[in-house]
Design an enzyme around this catalytic site. Structure first.
Site, PDB file in Angstrom:
ATOM      1  N   ASP A  12       0.838  -1.204   0.000  1.00  0.00           N
ATOM      2  CA  ASP A  12       0.000   0.000   0.000  1.00  0.00           C
ATOM      3  C   ASP A  12       0.874   1.256   0.000  1.00  0.00           C
ATOM      4  OD1 ASP A  12      -2.330   1.466   0.130  1.00  0.00           O
ATOM      5  OD2 ASP A  12      -3.127   0.397   1.874  1.00  0.00           O
ATOM      6  N   ASP A  54     -10.642   1.696  -3.641  1.00  0.00           N
ATOM      7  CA  ASP A  54     -11.241   1.267  -2.376  1.00  0.00           C
ATOM      8  C   ASP A  54     -12.756   1.226  -2.502  1.00  0.00           C
ATOM      9  OD1 ASP A  54      -8.907   0.905  -1.083  1.00  0.00           O
ATOM     10  OD2 ASP A  54      -8.934   2.789   0.024  1.00  0.00           O
TER      11      ASP A  54
HETATM   12  C1  DGJ Z   1      -5.858   1.736   1.727  1.00  0.00           C
HETATM   13  C2  DGJ Z   1      -6.163   0.524   0.881  1.00  0.00           C
HETATM   14  O1  DGJ Z   1      -6.569   0.929  -0.387  1.00  0.00           O
HETATM   15  C3  DGJ Z   1      -7.209  -0.313   1.602  1.00  0.00           C
HETATM   16  O2  DGJ Z   1      -7.586  -1.389   0.802  1.00  0.00           O
HETATM   17  C4  DGJ Z   1      -6.646  -0.772   2.922  1.00  0.00           C
HETATM   18  O3  DGJ Z   1      -5.593  -1.661   2.716  1.00  0.00           O
HETATM   19  C5  DGJ Z   1      -6.215   0.420   3.749  1.00  0.00           C
HETATM   20  N1  DGJ Z   1      -5.353   1.295   3.020  1.00  0.00           N
HETATM   21  C6  DGJ Z   1      -5.528  -0.025   4.998  1.00  0.00           C
HETATM   22  O4  DGJ Z   1      -5.003   1.015   5.702  1.00  0.00           O
END
Ligand code: DGJ
Length: 714
Positions: free
Chosen positions: A447, A511
């Site tokens: 991430d 997301d």
């Molecule tokens: C952002 C990501 O896009 C999410 O899927 C998740 O992993 C969160 N960060 C976790 O902090």
């Protein structure tokens, strides 16, 4: 005058470059494959434009690196200087090396003390051309490089429609099409990652170009940092496109014999419409960029993020694993929240050790349980970041990228680590390696949750170096841990490009897993990237990012447009929902091998609200089609769907694979006649020409249609 012509041919395209008097060549032709040969003299005669009044007295060319000294008034391909001197340049070709799929032209400017290498390669099968420049300082005085574009390409005037992708967190890859006129269209990205805001790619088309026909040229810069994309129109040269890395001031100062290389610009051309553009880029990426593991069976994921967020607890996790496994999950991914101090997004980043207050026996009980179910194990990391509330930061307050004395500006309470500090790089490599080895981690969700500001180190800009360091860290881990899979995630889809895809092979596109929002996100994503590398998870009944409520079938059908998985809390499914989830994951498993090499067809939307796409196997024996509704159709029924990309002479069987057919039937007095038996046997020709009726489709419903050669198994 001496003229020289250089030619490269792919299966459907020809590129002709013309150099006059050893000047940097210009694109004389880039289009459909030519069967005829053409000599340099004839090409020269054809390229020599009229000399109009009120312009320079000589002809000028739009070369691959346009130069002011050659009469070019637009954006020069190179900007730089030596403390104010050598502000301009004029290169001379000195050497050319060529093979069937590669052309390398070296040029120098003795006065400026610079050497330039123009590198063009192609993948003949997919018709994708790769372009880059490398500049070397040949003399003692340092050369400050402000900008070096990738090779500049002409775009003909009728190609005046420009499609680009834009967005924000939770709404990535939104397609915008504008009409080009006089002046520039320019996108500058200064966010230190590929960004949600813009995508480093553009597609120029004619007005009449659609998904299934028409001319198009797509260009994509494979780079995960700052960049500029530009398309300009000046009266001498019509239109041209130019892309490159945006450098911060003083970021690249070349000492003697030092070089700077641009990222690669990938281009592809077709007269077969936008779906064909995508098919060519997908084929290219599969064959040339993506790690080998992306060509293997892609497991169904279950991810802990939306199910538990930071509520990590062994009993809950074990129950989640059991429930996910029961509905078909093959890999369990422990998302954010497992490491020291990480009880919220306030603290912990940088401390890559398992939090013993929650996991007294480490992750072993969880990992052992996952393995006992025959599943794989994946773990979340955000290696480039640090919270000020962490041991790493407390022991090394100089670790973030910054420009002292200006204050740090946190985002999500975190800062970007300066990965060029050898100690930090080593620390990350080792702490991650220890965990990968101890738990035999199969997959990392990598991430990156903030834009980068004041990307400095030791009072100098360091954004360019930072991106290379990120790539290096990924590579070092890939090399050490054979078989490790890395996914690129950056608050969803803020780091998706052909640069990062050489080190990672799965993408978390957004997301936002609300299936209705996903229609446009997945549509935009699919323009450049193949479906099988896109994580597409089924979310909860009420989408966490939008509050929208949708049926499980609609959510599952949208998730079948990529590598499917679960983001919902599997523990909370009722019996009926479990059966439905299993139904769709079984369909995914039955089809995933050919889906991973499929040709994607996006069809024009029906009545502006029904969005259709099909994935057709290379041998045209299998296909899956999704029709998703995001509004009310004006006509009482949607009418016919005609398919695409099938073999005209083959006999196919079409079946609706929805688990919720009785639910869909409620919205009218009767379904289309063929759906009474839910089976239609027709030739490819008739399916593509006559088509078949779709049922009434209220907003937020989705159809999944299987179409396979009669007698084969779907
Ligand atoms: C952002 C990501 O896009 C999410 O899927 C998740 O992993 C969160 N960060 C976790 O902090």
């Amino acid at each position: 005058m001496r003229q020289q012509i250089y030619r490269l041919d792919s299966s459907d395209c020809t590129l002709l470059l013309l150099s006059i008097d050893y000047a940097i060549p210009a694109v004389a032709y880039y289009g459909s494959k030519l069967n005829s040969q053409i000599d340099a003299k004839t090409m020269f005669a054809l390229s020599g434009d009229a000399i109009p009044n009120a312009k320079l007295d000589s002809r000028t060319q739009l070369s691959l690196l346009p130069e002011n000294s050659h009469g070019f008034f637009g954006e020069p391909g190179l900007r730089g200087h030596r403390n104010g001197r050598n502000f301009t340049h004029r290169f001379t070709v000195e050497n050319v090396e060529q093979s069937a799929d590669h052309l390398c032209i070296s040029a120098h400017d003795i006065d400026a003390g610079l050497q330039l290498a123009i590198d063009i390669s192609l993948d003949a099968q997919s018709n994708v051309f790769c372009w880059k420049h490398r500049l070397t300082n040949q003399i003692e005085t340092p050369y400050t490089l402000d900008y070096l574009a990738c090779p500049t390409l002409p775009v003909s005037l009728p190609m005046n429609q420009l499609t680009t992708l834009h967005g924000r967190w939770g709404k990535e890859f939104q397609q915008q099409t504008v009409e080009l006129a006089a002046g520039k269209f320019q996108i500058d990205n200064r966010r230190g990652r590929t960004s949600h805001e813009h995508f480093p790619g553009m597609i120029a088309t004619e007005k009449t170009t659609g998904e299934l026909s028409g001319k198009a040229i797509a260009a994509h810069l494979g780079w995960s940092g700052n960049y500029r994309l530009m398309i300009d129109n000046i009266s001498e040269h019509q239109r041209y496109l130019q892309c490159g890395e945006l450098l911060l001031p003083g970021e690249v100062i070349l000492k003697q014999n030092q070089s700077y290389e641009t990222p690669v610009l990938y281009t592809t051309k077709t007269s077969g419409g936008l779906s064909k553009v995508s098919q060519q880029l997908h084929q290219y990426a599969r064959k040339n960029l993506l790690p080998k593991w992306t060509r293997t069976t892609r497991p169904v994921h279950s991810n802990s993020w939306e199910a538990l967020y930071f509520d990590h607890d062994m009993d809950k996790l074990i129950a989640l694993v059991d429930a996910a496994h029961a509905t078909g999950a093959e890999r369990f991914v422990l998302d954010d929240g497992w490491f020291v101090g990480r009880r919220s997004d306030n603290a912990g980043l940088g401390d890559w050790q398992v939090d013993e207050t929650i996991y007294p026996d480490g992750l072993h009980p969880l990992v052992d349980h996952v393995r006992s179910k025959g599943m794989q194990f994946g773990l979340w990391f955000e290696p480039e970041m640090v919270n000020s509330d962490s041991t790493l930061f407390r022991s090394n307050p100089e670790s973030p990228l910054k420009h002292a004395p200006y204050p740090l500006l946190p985002a999500r309470n975190q800062e970007v680590l300066d990965l060029c500090q050898p100690k930090l790089f080593e620390y990350l490599f080792h702490s991650m390696s220890i965990l990968i080895e101890e738990y035999k981690i199969d997959y990392i969700k990598w991430d990156m949750n903030r834009d980068t500001l004041n990307a400095g180190a030791d009072q100098q800009a360091s954004q360019h170096k930072q991106i290379h360091a990120v790539y290096r860290l990924m590579d070092a881990l890939n090399k050490k841990h054979t078989g490790l899979e890395i996914e690129s995630c950056a608050s969803g889809g803020a780091r998706v490009d052909f640069g990062v895809l050489q080190h990672t092979g799965r993408i978390w596109a957004s997301d936002n897993i609300d299936p209705i929002e996903r229609i446009s996100i997945q549509h935009g994503f699919s323009l450049f990237f193949p479906p099988e590398i896109m994580g597409a998870h089924i979310g909860s009944k009420i989408a966490h990012l939008t509050g929208r409520q949708t049926t499980l079938d609609t959510r599952a059908i949208l998730a079948l447009q990529g590598q499917t998985g679960f983001e919902f809390d599997s523990r909370k499914l009722d019996d009926e929902e479990r059966v439905t989830v299993k139904h769709y994951t079984d369909i995914y498993k039955q089809n995933r091998e050919w889906l991973g090499e499929s040709l994607l067809w996006r069809l024009p939307s029906i009545q502006n609200c029904l969005h259709v796409r099909g994935m057709v196997s290379q041998d045209q024996t299998q296909s899956l089609w999704t029709v998703v509704s995001d509004g009310s159709h004006l006509q009482a029924t949607p009418g016919k769907l005609t398919l695409h990309g099938l073999a005209p002479e083959a006999i196919y069987e079409v079946t609706c694979l929805n688990a919720d057919l009785p639910y869909l039937a409620q919205f009218g007095k009767a379904m289309p006649l063929w759906m009474d038996s839910n089976s239609l046997t027709l030739s490819g020709e008739l399916l593509m020409q006559l088509g078949f009726m779709l049922p009434y489709m209220p907003s937020q419903t989705a159809l999944l249609l299987g179409c396979r050669v009669a007698g084969t198994k779907q």
